[in-house]
Scaffold this motif. Structure first.
Motif, PDB file in Angstrom:
ATOM      1  N   UNK A  54     -75.056   2.862  20.827  1.00  0.00           N
ATOM      2  CA  UNK A  54     -73.600   2.878  20.698  1.00  0.00           C
ATOM      3  C   UNK A  54     -72.989   1.485  20.574  1.00  0.00           C
ATOM      4  N   UNK A  55     -73.600   0.516  21.247  1.00  0.00           N
ATOM      5  CA  UNK A  55     -73.027  -0.837  21.202  1.00  0.00           C
ATOM      6  C   UNK A  55     -73.010  -1.381  19.780  1.00  0.00           C
ATOM      7  N   UNK A  56     -74.120  -1.232  19.057  1.00  0.00           N
ATOM      8  CA  UNK A  56     -74.176  -1.759  17.685  1.00  0.00           C
ATOM      9  C   UNK A  56     -73.277  -0.941  16.750  1.00  0.00           C
ATOM     10  N   UNK A  57     -73.194   0.371  16.979  1.00  0.00           N
ATOM     11  CA  UNK A  57     -72.330   1.211  16.132  1.00  0.00           C
ATOM     12  C   UNK A  57     -70.863   0.861  16.379  1.00  0.00           C
ATOM     13  N   UNK A  58     -70.501   0.650  17.641  1.00  0.00           N
ATOM     14  CA  UNK A  58     -69.130   0.263  17.976  1.00  0.00           C
ATOM     15  C   UNK A  58     -68.779  -1.064  17.295  1.00  0.00           C
ATOM     16  N   UNK A  59     -69.690  -2.009  17.348  1.00  0.00           N
ATOM     17  CA  UNK A  59     -69.439  -3.319  16.724  1.00  0.00           C
ATOM     18  C   UNK A  59     -69.248  -3.175  15.213  1.00  0.00           C
ATOM     19  N   UNK A  60     -70.043  -2.316  14.580  1.00  0.00           N
ATOM     20  CA  UNK A  60     -69.911  -2.105  13.134  1.00  0.00           C
ATOM     21  C   UNK A  60     -68.576  -1.434  12.816  1.00  0.00           C
ATOM     22  N   UNK A  61     -68.147  -0.503  13.662  1.00  0.00           N
ATOM     23  CA  UNK A  61     -66.849   0.150  13.463  1.00  0.00           C
ATOM     24  C   UNK A  61     -65.716  -0.873  13.539  1.00  0.00           C
ATOM     25  N   UNK A  62     -65.826  -1.807  14.465  1.00  0.00           N
ATOM     26  CA  UNK A  62     -64.780  -2.828  14.619  1.00  0.00           C
ATOM     27  C   UNK A  62     -64.716  -3.729  13.386  1.00  0.00           C
ATOM     28  N   UNK A  63     -65.868  -3.991  12.758  1.00  0.00           N
ATOM     29  CA  UNK A  63     -65.870  -4.762  11.503  1.00  0.00           C
ATOM     30  C   UNK A  63     -65.139  -3.992  10.391  1.00  0.00           C
ATOM     31  N   UNK A 112     -55.344   0.601  10.955  1.00  0.00           N
ATOM     32  CA  UNK A 112     -54.476   1.326  11.884  1.00  0.00           C
ATOM     33  C   UNK A 112     -55.212   1.740  13.162  1.00  0.00           C
ATOM     34  N   UNK A 113     -56.532   1.672  13.159  1.00  0.00           N
ATOM     35  CA  UNK A 113     -57.338   2.215  14.256  1.00  0.00           C
ATOM     36  C   UNK A 113     -57.648   1.104  15.256  1.00  0.00           C
ATOM     37  N   UNK A 114     -56.758   0.924  16.209  1.00  0.00           N
ATOM     38  CA  UNK A 114     -56.828  -0.224  17.132  1.00  0.00           C
ATOM     39  C   UNK A 114     -57.395   0.126  18.501  1.00  0.00           C
ATOM     40  N   UNK A 115     -57.511   1.438  18.814  1.00  0.00           N
ATOM     41  CA  UNK A 115     -57.851   1.809  20.195  1.00  0.00           C
ATOM     42  C   UNK A 115     -58.878   2.927  20.187  1.00  0.00           C
ATOM     43  N   UNK A 116     -60.157   2.566  20.141  1.00  0.00           N
ATOM     44  CA  UNK A 116     -61.208   3.576  20.169  1.00  0.00           C
ATOM     45  C   UNK A 116     -62.421   3.019  20.903  1.00  0.00           C
ATOM     46  N   UNK A 117     -63.234   3.924  21.417  1.00  0.00           N
ATOM     47  CA  UNK A 117     -64.429   3.519  22.151  1.00  0.00           C
ATOM     48  C   UNK A 117     -65.444   4.652  22.098  1.00  0.00           C
ATOM     49  N   UNK A 154     -53.881  12.983  16.450  1.00  0.00           N
ATOM     50  CA  UNK A 154     -54.959  13.770  15.853  1.00  0.00           C
ATOM     51  C   UNK A 154     -55.444  13.136  14.545  1.00  0.00           C
ATOM     52  N   UNK A 155     -54.503  12.653  13.734  1.00  0.00           N
ATOM     53  CA  UNK A 155     -54.874  11.994  12.479  1.00  0.00           C
ATOM     54  C   UNK A 155     -55.680  10.726  12.771  1.00  0.00           C
ATOM     55  N   UNK A 156     -55.245   9.960  13.757  1.00  0.00           N
ATOM     56  CA  UNK A 156     -55.974   8.748  14.153  1.00  0.00           C
ATOM     57  C   UNK A 156     -57.393   9.097  14.577  1.00  0.00           C
ATOM     58  N   UNK A 157     -57.538  10.143  15.365  1.00  0.00           N
ATOM     59  CA  UNK A 157     -58.865  10.513  15.864  1.00  0.00           C
ATOM     60  C   UNK A 157     -59.782  10.971  14.736  1.00  0.00           C
ATOM     61  N   UNK A 158     -59.247  11.757  13.822  1.00  0.00           N
ATOM     62  CA  UNK A 158     -60.076  12.217  12.712  1.00  0.00           C
ATOM     63  C   UNK A 158     -60.445  11.050  11.791  1.00  0.00           C
ATOM     64  N   UNK A 159     -59.512  10.133  11.567  1.00  0.00           N
ATOM     65  CA  UNK A 159     -59.809   8.953  10.749  1.00  0.00           C
ATOM     66  C   UNK A 159     -60.879   8.092  11.413  1.00  0.00           C
ATOM     67  N   UNK A 160     -60.838   7.993  12.735  1.00  0.00           N
ATOM     68  CA  UNK A 160     -61.840   7.205  13.453  1.00  0.00           C
ATOM     69  C   UNK A 160     -63.217   7.843  13.332  1.00  0.00           C
ATOM     70  N   UNK A 161     -63.262   9.168  13.274  1.00  0.00           N
ATOM     71  CA  UNK A 161     -64.542   9.846  13.062  1.00  0.00           C
ATOM     72  C   UNK A 161     -65.151   9.444  11.719  1.00  0.00           C
ATOM     73  N   UNK A 162     -64.311   9.287  10.697  1.00  0.00           N
ATOM     74  CA  UNK A 162     -64.814   8.844   9.385  1.00  0.00           C
ATOM     75  C   UNK A 162     -65.368   7.416   9.477  1.00  0.00           C
ATOM     76  N   UNK A 171     -60.232   8.018  21.306  1.00  0.00           N
ATOM     77  CA  UNK A 171     -59.318   7.273  20.432  1.00  0.00           C
ATOM     78  C   UNK A 171     -57.879   7.624  20.774  1.00  0.00           C
ATOM     79  N   UNK A 172     -57.022   6.602  20.743  1.00  0.00           N
ATOM     80  CA  UNK A 172     -55.607   6.756  21.056  1.00  0.00           C
ATOM     81  C   UNK A 172     -54.806   5.855  20.124  1.00  0.00           C
ATOM     82  N   UNK A 173     -53.507   6.068  20.132  1.00  0.00           N
ATOM     83  CA  UNK A 173     -52.633   5.216  19.333  1.00  0.00           C
ATOM     84  C   UNK A 173     -52.425   3.863  19.997  1.00  0.00           C
ATOM     85  N   UNK A 174     -52.449   3.841  21.325  1.00  0.00           N
ATOM     86  CA  UNK A 174     -52.110   2.644  22.100  1.00  0.00           C
ATOM     87  C   UNK A 174     -53.329   2.195  22.904  1.00  0.00           C
ATOM     88  N   UNK A 175     -53.724   0.923  22.830  1.00  0.00           N
ATOM     89  CA  UNK A 175     -54.858   0.434  23.626  1.00  0.00           C
ATOM     90  C   UNK A 175     -54.686   0.672  25.123  1.00  0.00           C
TER      91      UNK A 175
END
Length: 645
Positions: free
Chosen positions: A117-126, A190-195, A69-77, A220-224
């Motif tokens: 979504x593609x460009x936003x996902x790429x920016x999140x990965x950066x 820490x956020x390694x697995x999101x889409x 849950x913490x991972x998911x909320x952090x990914x939202x930020x 989002x998950x803890x494990x890819x």
């Protein structure tokens, strides 16, 4: 000061962070897998200073439910930061963690689309690769207001205004600042697995009168590996989407001309419904129910008496006839109570079981309508059992067994929840306690496991909610059993007891499939449109190779029809391969091919929709195989196959 961490006691110094204390007790791998820590009821950032009152810290691992849950909320930020970088004029609103992921709502000059979504996902990965720390600082509401005024974040100011406390917390990662209670992972790395998965519209605060926002969803998950498995399930869900299959199989449609949430059933879909409903009528008769039917409109006075007008009217439709207000029924219980009251009842008459395939209407908001799964007009396989209190447990158990038999017929596993009294409810505390106890004791008597769902009962009584699990391990609410001591009191239902005195019965509200529309939507997705043979609108299709085989096809067709099998003949001047592929796309269970050899020997070549070829068979043999296939699921529950040509 000494702090307990698991089985260890470690020494902590004033001003040390939570993470520094945990590092003394945990191995390198365990520490790296820790995202936050628990102290009492509070979850703390690893960067937070250790509270003076804390005597024990519990590390929260990334792969634990709380950690995810913490991972998911952090990914939202991180999503919000990425959107602000790419679309600087977008305003951020709220972004919670949800089941399997997260979302964030944005106010922007145009709705975001799937193409964004593609460009936003790429920016999140950066942002993740930059490994920015999440830092928290305390602020007063006026201080926070100055921050968000400077950023032009009007929605954040509204959220801030609604917070009752004087102090708030602001979280920063990189150059992005958000209003949040936290906690968060130590850093974006820490956020390694999101889409990011899809976009939707959402009214601000869920209010149709407020602005429509753009909602971006992500997983989002803890494990890819878990993310990969989830995305695979999403792809499977798309293939099984009942709306797509409904069109492909020509089962039903929706039309703006007819109105939102109103299903238009085509011949094949209506036939499947008819088979289901015929099965239900016969099963209810076999189990001691009487079939009844009530009107669509009832005077508003009745809805006021029942409590529906006070507690449920926002979901109802009303009209006026001869200056008298009427309500379109959202449920069937009132008519069933009127049937009970139509004559005097004795204790010997009970239990009375009334069953109705009742069409009901509920005013669902347009934003929640979803194919067959959420509609405004639907049919409930509704029943009400009016019984003596001493009969209550046996009746509840009988309903549970009925539900088990039916779900087993369709191959569904299920889970049970006991939903308790909601805030908006009617009836005395004593009545609610008796009803809740009756449901609980019945499940315990048959060793049926269940969980408690606090505050989600009906407004007139607690209920057992039975959630079936489909082929993708999704949960769907269908069957429910509600125990009601209150409406019999409001409608003055009585029976004459053995002592000659008047007594008050108890009423059980229950559905087995629930809404027929919803159940069909779930079943379509569960089976990917390949209905079991007994329910398939077309059970067999005869496919001819050339025109020379048409006469034999007509004879085979008649023999199958006479045996009660739903059969079609495809004698078009098309290639056999084309006919086979078309039948497979339409999920026809049996394809019966007739060529020269089949004509010569008076048989058919049997192919299954799975692709298996059974070879040349005699017509009588094929008829028996299809009938046996239809009967097989019914034998487990002692039920009978329903013929419907």
């Amino acid at each position: 000061m000494n702090i307990r961490v698991g089985d260890q006691i470690v020494e902590a110094q004033a001003g040390q962070s939570v993470g520094e204390v945990l590092a003394k007790a945990l191995s390198g791998k365990a520490y790296k897998n820790t995202v936050v820590a628990r102290c009492g009821e509070a979850l703390l950032d690893l960067s937070a200073p250790l509270p003076d009152t804390c005597t024990e810290l519990t590390p929260i691992a990334a792969n634990s439910p709380e950690g995810v849950d913490v991972i998911r909320h952090s990914t939202a930020h991180v999503l919000a930061e990425a959107v602000k970088k790419l679309f600087p004029t977008a305003q951020v609103t709220i972004g919670p963690a949800i089941e399997n992921g997260f979302y964030y709502d944005f106010a922007y000059e145009r709705p975001f689309t799937i193409d964004d979504l593609e460009s936003i996902q790429a920016e999140m990965e950066k942002i993740v690769a930059a490994n920015h720390p999440f830092t928290c600082r305390a602020a007063t509401k006026p201080e926070a207001a100055e921050v968000f005024k400077g950023m032009g974040e009007e929605y954040k100011l509204e959220v801030l205004e609604a917070i009752p406390s004087d102090g708030v917390s602001l979280y920063t990662q990189g150059n992005f600042v958000d209003l949040c209670r936290g906690p968060h992972v130590p850093s974006t790395g820490f956020l390694k697995a999101f889409k990011l998965t899809h976009v939707a519209g959402a009214y601000w605060r869920g209010d149709e009168k407020r602005p429509m926002l753009s909602r971006i969803y992500g997983a989002a998950f803890a494990d890819p590996k878990e993310l990969k498995a989830y995305l695979h399930r999403l792809e499977e869900a798309k293939k099984r989407d009942h709306r797509r299959l409904g069109t492909q199989l020509d089962l039903f449609s929706f039309s703006d001309e007819a109105g939102a949430g109103m299903v238009i059933w085509h011949p094949k879909g209506a036939l499947v419904r008819t088979i289901l409903e015929d099965f239900e009528r016969k099963e209810h008769l076999r189990r001691g129910y009487g079939i009844v039917q009530g009107p669509q409109l009832l005077k508003r006075d009745l809805w006021e008496r029942s409590g529906h007008y006070e507690n449920y009217r926002e979901n109802m439709y009303f009209t006026e006839i001869d200056e008298q207000a009427y309500g379109v029924k959202p449920m069937n219980c009132l008519s069933h109570m009127l049937i009970y009251k139509s004559r005097l009842r004795s204790y010997r008459d009970l239990p009375l079981r009334y069953f109705e395939l009742g069409v009901v209407h509920r005013h669902e908001k347009s934003g929640v309508l979803h194919g067959l799964l959420r509609v405004r007009q639907f049919t409930q396989d509704d029943a009400h059992i009016i019984c003596r209190p001493d009969q209550l447990q046996d009746e509840i158990i009988a309903i549970i067994n009925f539900v088990k038999d039916v779900l087993d017929l369709f191959g569904f596993e299920f889970e049970a929840q006991l939903s308790t009294r909601p805030e908006k409810s009617i009836g005395s505390d004593e009545a609610w306690e008796l009803a809740t106890s009756a449901l609980s004791q019945a499940m315990q008597a048959i060793d049926m496991p269940f969980t408690i769902n606090e505050g989600d009962g009906a407004f007139y009584g607690p209920k057992i909610d039975i959630k079936l699990k489909d082929a993708l391990d999704r949960r769907w609410q269908c069957a429910t059993i509600q125990c009601d001591f209150t409406l019999p009191e409001r409608f003055d239902l009585t029976y004459t007891g053995q002592d000659g005195e008047k007594h008050r019965p108890v009423m059980l509200h229950r559905v087995v499939l629930g809404a027929v529309e919803r159940f069909m939507g779930v079943l379509i997705e569960h089976t990917a449109g390949a209905f079991p043979t007994w329910l398939a609108p077309v059970q067999a299709r005869i496919l001819t190779v050339t025109e020379a085989h048409d006469a034999h096809a007509a004879l085979v067709y008649e023999r199958l029809r006479d045996a009660g099998i739903r059969v079609e003949a495809d004698t078009r001047n098309e290639k056999l391969g084309y006919k086979v592929r078309e039948a497979q796309l339409e999920k026809v269970p049996y394809m019966l091919v007739i060529g020269d050899q089949e004509l010569e020997q008076g048989g058919v070549n049997v192919r299954l929709r799975s692709g298996e070829n059974l070879g040349l068979k005699g017509v009588d043999e094929v008829i028996q195989a299809i009938l046996d296939d239809c009967q097989a699921p019914f034998k487990r529950g002692g039920m009978r196959y329903i013929f419907c040509q």
